[in-house]
Scaffold this motif. Structure first.
Motif, PDB file in Angstrom:
ATOM      1  N   ASP A 148     -31.722   9.103 -78.703  1.00 48.18           N
ATOM      2  CA  ASP A 148     -32.213   9.649 -79.937  1.00 48.18           C
ATOM      3  C   ASP A 148     -31.855   8.959 -81.081  1.00 48.18           C
ATOM      4  O   ASP A 148     -30.980   9.712 -82.088  1.00 48.18           O
ATOM      5  CB  ASP A 148     -31.869  11.255 -80.006  1.00 48.18           C
ATOM      6  CG  ASP A 148     -32.343  12.088 -81.012  1.00 48.18           C
ATOM      7  OD1 ASP A 148     -33.396  11.616 -81.614  1.00 48.18           O
ATOM      8  OD2 ASP A 148     -31.605  13.116 -81.163  1.00 48.18           O
ATOM      9  N   GLY A 153     -27.806  19.868 -74.058  1.00 50.30           N
ATOM     10  CA  GLY A 153     -28.766  18.721 -73.661  1.00 50.30           C
ATOM     11  C   GLY A 153     -30.211  19.299 -73.892  1.00 50.30           C
ATOM     12  O   GLY A 153     -30.362  20.112 -74.738  1.00 50.30           O
ATOM     13  N   TRP A 173     -34.135  22.069 -77.093  1.00 52.35           N
ATOM     14  CA  TRP A 173     -32.626  21.861 -77.421  1.00 52.35           C
ATOM     15  C   TRP A 173     -32.084  23.255 -76.718  1.00 52.35           C
ATOM     16  O   TRP A 173     -32.335  24.484 -76.947  1.00 52.35           O
ATOM     17  CB  TRP A 173     -32.329  22.138 -78.779  1.00 52.35           C
ATOM     18  CG  TRP A 173     -31.053  21.822 -79.326  1.00 52.35           C
ATOM     19  CD1 TRP A 173     -30.599  20.700 -79.549  1.00 52.35           C
ATOM     20  CD2 TRP A 173     -30.176  22.786 -79.472  1.00 52.35           C
ATOM     21  NE1 TRP A 173     -29.286  20.828 -80.036  1.00 52.35           N
ATOM     22  CE2 TRP A 173     -29.152  22.165 -79.754  1.00 52.35           C
ATOM     23  CE3 TRP A 173     -30.220  24.245 -79.470  1.00 52.35           C
ATOM     24  CZ2 TRP A 173     -27.796  22.881 -80.300  1.00 52.35           C
ATOM     25  CZ3 TRP A 173     -28.974  24.948 -79.673  1.00 52.35           C
ATOM     26  CH2 TRP A 173     -27.774  24.235 -80.292  1.00 52.35           C
ATOM     27  N   SER A 199     -30.452  19.102 -86.978  1.00 51.43           N
ATOM     28  CA  SER A 199     -31.257  18.361 -86.200  1.00 51.43           C
ATOM     29  C   SER A 199     -32.331  17.645 -87.421  1.00 51.43           C
ATOM     30  O   SER A 199     -32.475  18.436 -88.320  1.00 51.43           O
ATOM     31  CB  SER A 199     -31.970  19.244 -85.204  1.00 51.43           C
ATOM     32  OG  SER A 199     -31.073  19.558 -84.159  1.00 51.43           O
ATOM     33  N   ARG A 232     -26.150  17.412 -81.591  1.00 48.94           N
ATOM     34  CA  ARG A 232     -25.081  17.296 -80.256  1.00 48.94           C
ATOM     35  C   ARG A 232     -23.827  18.016 -80.493  1.00 48.94           C
ATOM     36  O   ARG A 232     -23.259  18.017 -79.341  1.00 48.94           O
ATOM     37  CB  ARG A 232     -25.109  15.801 -79.888  1.00 48.94           C
ATOM     38  CG  ARG A 232     -26.301  14.817 -79.713  1.00 48.94           C
ATOM     39  CD  ARG A 232     -26.115  13.589 -78.808  1.00 48.94           C
ATOM     40  NE  ARG A 232     -27.300  12.740 -78.764  1.00 48.94           N
ATOM     41  CZ  ARG A 232     -27.151  11.954 -77.885  1.00 48.94           C
ATOM     42  NH1 ARG A 232     -26.087  11.623 -77.218  1.00 48.94           N
ATOM     43  NH2 ARG A 232     -28.535  11.261 -77.849  1.00 48.94           N
ATOM     44  N   VAL A 237     -29.954  11.021 -73.124  1.00 47.21           N
ATOM     45  CA  VAL A 237     -30.732  11.124 -74.308  1.00 47.21           C
ATOM     46  C   VAL A 237     -30.826  10.037 -75.444  1.00 47.21           C
ATOM     47  O   VAL A 237     -29.617  10.029 -75.764  1.00 47.21           O
ATOM     48  CB  VAL A 237     -30.615  12.540 -74.876  1.00 47.21           C
ATOM     49  CG1 VAL A 237     -31.636  12.996 -75.968  1.00 47.21           C
ATOM     50  CG2 VAL A 237     -30.866  13.572 -73.867  1.00 47.21           C
ATOM     51  N   ASN A 267     -21.719  17.434 -69.712  1.00 47.47           N
ATOM     52  CA  ASN A 267     -21.318  16.627 -70.514  1.00 47.47           C
ATOM     53  C   ASN A 267     -19.622  16.850 -70.364  1.00 47.47           C
ATOM     54  O   ASN A 267     -18.882  16.711 -71.272  1.00 47.47           O
ATOM     55  CB  ASN A 267     -21.695  16.854 -71.783  1.00 47.47           C
ATOM     56  CG  ASN A 267     -23.225  16.938 -72.226  1.00 47.47           C
ATOM     57  OD1 ASN A 267     -23.913  16.013 -72.058  1.00 47.47           O
ATOM     58  ND2 ASN A 267     -23.689  18.236 -72.601  1.00 47.47           N
ATOM     59  N   GLU A 282     -28.694  15.867 -69.941  1.00 46.75           N
ATOM     60  CA  GLU A 282     -27.251  15.876 -70.532  1.00 46.75           C
ATOM     61  C   GLU A 282     -27.452  14.488 -71.655  1.00 46.75           C
ATOM     62  O   GLU A 282     -28.217  13.780 -71.573  1.00 46.75           O
ATOM     63  CB  GLU A 282     -26.108  15.557 -69.702  1.00 46.75           C
ATOM     64  CG  GLU A 282     -25.863  16.801 -68.869  1.00 46.75           C
ATOM     65  CD  GLU A 282     -24.943  16.455 -67.663  1.00 46.75           C
ATOM     66  OE1 GLU A 282     -23.687  16.678 -67.988  1.00 46.75           O
ATOM     67  OE2 GLU A 282     -25.266  16.138 -66.694  1.00 46.75           O
ATOM     68  N   TRP A 283     -26.387  14.796 -72.616  1.00 41.79           N
ATOM     69  CA  TRP A 283     -26.579  14.045 -73.878  1.00 41.79           C
ATOM     70  C   TRP A 283     -26.497  12.410 -73.416  1.00 41.79           C
ATOM     71  O   TRP A 283     -27.118  11.622 -74.220  1.00 41.79           O
ATOM     72  CB  TRP A 283     -25.413  14.167 -74.827  1.00 41.79           C
ATOM     73  CG  TRP A 283     -25.808  15.583 -75.535  1.00 41.79           C
ATOM     74  CD1 TRP A 283     -24.752  16.549 -75.425  1.00 41.79           C
ATOM     75  CD2 TRP A 283     -26.858  16.093 -76.230  1.00 41.79           C
ATOM     76  NE1 TRP A 283     -25.435  17.794 -75.783  1.00 41.79           N
ATOM     77  CE2 TRP A 283     -26.548  17.427 -76.455  1.00 41.79           C
ATOM     78  CE3 TRP A 283     -27.946  15.672 -76.383  1.00 41.79           C
ATOM     79  CZ2 TRP A 283     -27.486  18.203 -77.035  1.00 41.79           C
ATOM     80  CZ3 TRP A 283     -29.004  16.336 -77.111  1.00 41.79           C
ATOM     81  CH2 TRP A 283     -28.789  17.533 -77.486  1.00 41.79           C
ATOM     82  N   ASP A 284     -25.753  12.013 -72.779  1.00 41.01           N
ATOM     83  CA  ASP A 284     -25.855  10.676 -72.095  1.00 41.01           C
ATOM     84  C   ASP A 284     -27.062  10.066 -71.961  1.00 41.01           C
ATOM     85  O   ASP A 284     -27.067   8.619 -71.824  1.00 41.01           O
ATOM     86  CB  ASP A 284     -24.426  10.118 -71.049  1.00 41.01           C
ATOM     87  CG  ASP A 284     -23.218  10.446 -71.452  1.00 41.01           C
ATOM     88  OD1 ASP A 284     -22.844  10.342 -72.747  1.00 41.01           O
ATOM     89  OD2 ASP A 284     -22.180  10.567 -70.757  1.00 41.01           O
TER      90      ASP A 284
END
Length: 389
Positions: A15, A117, A108, A32, A22, A13, A77, A9-11
């Motif tokens: 980047d 995510g 992705w 992206s 996102r 990642v 998320n 999940e994004w937390d």
């Protein structure tokens, strides 16, 4: 049985260059970014959640660019997704660990068009040409990886096996999504006339078993055909998919006889003294997009949509397309990757020897050499098809 894989999940990642969009409701590639050999990313975990997909009858369904069906409820998320939601593996980045040299696929993922995510593959050993088994092949959370490529996979070592062997695994793995984003597909636009023993026929009318005239082996049967439709959204987002128009007579010797539309990577035959001086052979094959800028050859930017058709014979052949010599599908790694998964499986079942690739009908004038060939013809005002003394 249902199919389960991991999602970061994004937390988790990290980047900094925004390689992975996102938010938003458009394709994952849109918004992206990243720069080759510059952008980096790291992940705090191999996976913070698991996603399960399956068909209505419970059989496996692997997410790809068209999506799969969510089989079990999941929260990602902070958002709940119900069974039946669409799970899409839209695009991927290829990252390398500079310390170990292992390559990783970072895919992705979206559910119901909402980015959720990343799934990360096992490490790929470029020397051995395989995914590293056991714990040694797993990404070490926190390790900084550097971007070396995106969807097109042009720079990825051992490309064929890296593409074919990818799989979603709960231990952390990549994607089976095979995309067509960079014009890699080798095709004729619908309406192209192909020479056959009974006269010219539109490429879209060819069927398996029909004969086409080849430059080297006379009449040969078509063994396989396929079509890809490219619509306005795809052409707008990915202009490299736009066809190349070769105007009537632009190749020399009055060829092609009418305007010819090819996908950018489709190769045409060049026969000239320039080719002999550069490659020590009279004839080479060069991708259409390398010829852009020569008189009468340009990217076609005003089309809203088109159908791309490709076909294969028993060998890589040179056929006559609107009178001009051009290749049939050459099943190299780039072309195989560009095919839809179902089409690729069908082609490989017909030609099992493709795992070792086939011999090209003529040498390829690749990349810089191809562009240099075109420039030298332009500078010397020599046609691409001309007698060789």
């Amino acid at each position: 049985m249902a199919f389960t894989f991991t999602v970061i999940e994004w937390d988790s990642v990290n980047d900094p260059d925004g390689m992975f969009r996102r938010s938003g409701q458009s394709e994952g590639e849109i918004g992206s970014g990243g720069r080759i050999d510059v952008s980096t990313a790291s992940f705090d975990s191999l996976g913070t959640a698991q996603v399960t997909t399956a068909r209505a009858d419970g059989r496996d369904e692997f997410p790809d660019d068209d999506g799969a069906r969510l089989d079990s409820p999941v929260t990602l998320n902070g958002i709940d997704y119900a069974p039946g939601s669409n799970v899409e593996a839209d695009f991927e980045m290829i990252l390398v660990d500079p310390a170990s040299g292992l390559h990783f696929r970072a895919t992705w993922l979206a559910i119901d068009n909402q980015p959720v995510g990343i799934s990360i593959s096992r490490g790929w050993d470029i020397q051995q040409g395989r995914y590293v088994p056991g714990a040694a092949g797993l990404y070490a959370p926190g390790t900084t990886l550097t971007l070396i490529d995106g969807d097109s996979l042009h720079q990825t070592p051992n490309l064929v096996d890296f593409t074919r062997n990818a799989s979603f695994l709960s231990s952390g793995a990549g994607t089976r999504a095979q995309l067509d984003r960079d014009g890699a597909v080798v095709c004729f636009a619908a309406g192209t006339r192909i020479a056959t023993p009974i006269g010219e026929r539109a490429v879209q009318s060819l069927r398996v078993g029909d004969l086409v005239l080849t430059r080297d082996h006379g009449a040969q049967p078509v063994r396989w055909t396929a079509c890809r439709h490219v619509g306005p959204r795809m052409l707008s987002a990915f202009p490299k998919l736009r066809p190349i128009r070769i105007a009537a007579g632009a190749l020399g010797a009055g060829l092609p006889r009418r305007d010819l539309l090819l996908s950018p990577q489709h190769r045409v035959l060049v026969r000239s003294a320039v080719a002999r001086r550069m490659f020590d052979v009279d004839e080479v094959l060069i991708a259409a997009h390398h010829l852009v800028g020569l008189p009468g050859i340009a990217r076609q930017d005003d089309l809203q949509d088109l159908d791309y058709w490709h076909f294969a014979c028993d060998r890589h052949e040179i056929v006559l397309a609107d009178g001009a010599p051009a290749e049939t599908l050459f099943p190299g790694p780039q072309a195989l990757r560009a095919l839809h998964p179902a089409a690729r499986i069908e082609l490989l079942s017909l030609f099992p020897e493709l795992a070792a690739l086939l011999e090209p009908a003529r040498p390829f004038a690749e990349a810089g050499a191809g562009r240099n060939l075109a420039r030298r013809h332009l500078r010397n005002a020599r046609p691409l098809l001309s007698p060789v003394p």
